[in-house]
Enzyme design. Structure first.
Site, PDB file in Angstrom:
ATOM      1  CG  ASP A  83      22.748  34.280  19.108  1.00 61.26           C
ATOM      2  OD1 ASP A  83      21.548  34.410  18.843  1.00 61.26           O
ATOM      3  OD2 ASP A  83      23.648  34.214  18.238  1.00 61.26           O
ATOM      4  CB  SER A 216      26.091  38.618   7.938  1.00 60.15           C
ATOM      5  OG  SER A 216      26.516  38.728   9.282  1.00 60.15           O
ATOM      6  CG  ASN A 256      20.671  38.352  15.990  1.00 59.07           C
ATOM      7  OD1 ASN A 256      20.279  39.350  16.605  1.00 59.07           O
ATOM      8  ND2 ASN A 256      20.453  37.117  16.421  1.00 59.07           N
TER       9      ASN A 256
HETATM   10 ZN   LIG Z   1      20.435  33.182  15.031  1.00 63.90          ZN
END
Ligand SMILES: [Zn+2]
Length: 318
Positions: A83, A216, A256
């Site tokens: 990442d 998120s 993600n």
């Molecule tokens: Zn990121």
């Protein structure tokens, strides 16, 4: 099954209108929680490692934890992904370490330089059968050394630039700035994703997989527990799940998720400490935290439309 690349996962996700969850790994409990959910929901999986995670746990520990997860779940296609690798060197090191996918994030550099750095990573990674995610445009927020811009609406990915970038760099997927932001404090007002950016890029690059970072949702369940049991995250705000669900049906093939993992873990630990102040056995608070992660990930897999997709990814080969 050994680790796989993102190639077939993204092909199927694009074709069938869902997204694969990319969850950040920082320790054993987080990984076990993610894997337990994935095994139950029969979903393909991307486990990703940030620079902060490597600094905290060390690559060798994280690698060993992921190796066990892969060995114990031979029927699940799992990708090990870097990442936000910000230099060629770190991407090369991860390719050499056995990652099956790396993200080169040179988005802070000017356009041409971003292409040059990405291209160099692509040449090396493809020589080792490793997939490359790149980034164009700038995301907001702060997470694990990745510091974004203040106003996410100012730096959205331009669809024409995306076409030029993908063709010139040869990257396999592209993280786009479409209004999401890293961390737990993504928005001050009602969040809105720029679906027109996703749509615009996919019209110009049909079949090309896009990636959404900072996705998120800051779930109310965990935010409320944290605030109830002595925490202080009153202004935390994430991306609404219906927006993620909609993006997953479009060209977004990888979503993600890190903050939601952190919040699930923290909320549960706070609850145990508040309700049982005499507790000092780590297994008694890390255990429930691991279960909370498992339940949260199972829920996310449903939001992404990724339940029961293992079969079609395996059938597609690698
Ligand atoms: Zn990121």
């Amino acid at each position: 099954m050994a680790l796989v690349t993102t190639k077939k996962m993204f092909e199927m996700a694009y074709k069938n209108g869902y997204a694969v969850g990319a969850f950040n790994v920082n320790n054993m409990e987080i990984t076990q929680g993610i894997i337990a959910a994935i095994a139950e929901e029969k979903a393909p999986l991307i486990l990703q490692i940030s620079r902060g995670a490597r600094k905290y746990a060390s690559m060798s520990y994280l690698r060993a934890i992921i190796d066990v997860a892969v060995t114990e779940n031979p029927d699940i296609p799992i990708v090990m992904h870097l990442d936000h690798g910000d230099t060629f060197e770190i991407c090369k090191q991860c390719v050499d370490d056995g990652f099956t996918s790396v993200m080169v994030d040179a988005s802070k550099h000017p356009f041409k330089e971003n292409i040059e750095i990405t291209k160099k990573v692509v040449e090396y990674a493809h020589g080792h059968n490793v997939a490359v995610e790149a980034e164009l445009g700038q995301l907001g927020g702060i997470e694990d050394d990745v510091v974004g811009v203040d106003d996410v609406t100012k730096y959205l990915t331009d669809p024409d630039e995306a076409v030029e970038f993908v063709r010139a760099s040869g990257c396999d997927s592209l993280a786009v700035a479409c209004g999401t932001s890293h961390g737990a404090y993504k928005f001050k007002t009602e969040p809105k994703l720029a679906f027109d950016v996703i749509q615009g890029i996919s019209e110009k690059l049909p079949g090309f997989p896009l990636v959404m970072h900072g996705s998120s949702s800051v779930l109310a369940e965990f935010k409320d527990l944290i605030n109830k049991y002595g925490g202080a995250m009153p202004d935390a705000m994430g991306v609404p799940e219906q927006a993620i669900c909609q993006a997953a049906k479009m060209a977004i093939c990888k979503v993600n998720i890190d903050t939601d993992l952190r919040m699930a873990l923290t909320a549960k630990i706070r609850q145990v400490f508040a309700e049982k102040p005499g507790e000092f056995d780590p297994r008694k608070y890390l255990g429930p935290a691991r279960t909370a992660i498992k339940d949260m990930v199972a829920h996310k897999i449903k939001v992404l439309g990724c339940v029961d997709k293992v079969g079609e990814v395996l059938a597609a080969g690698d």
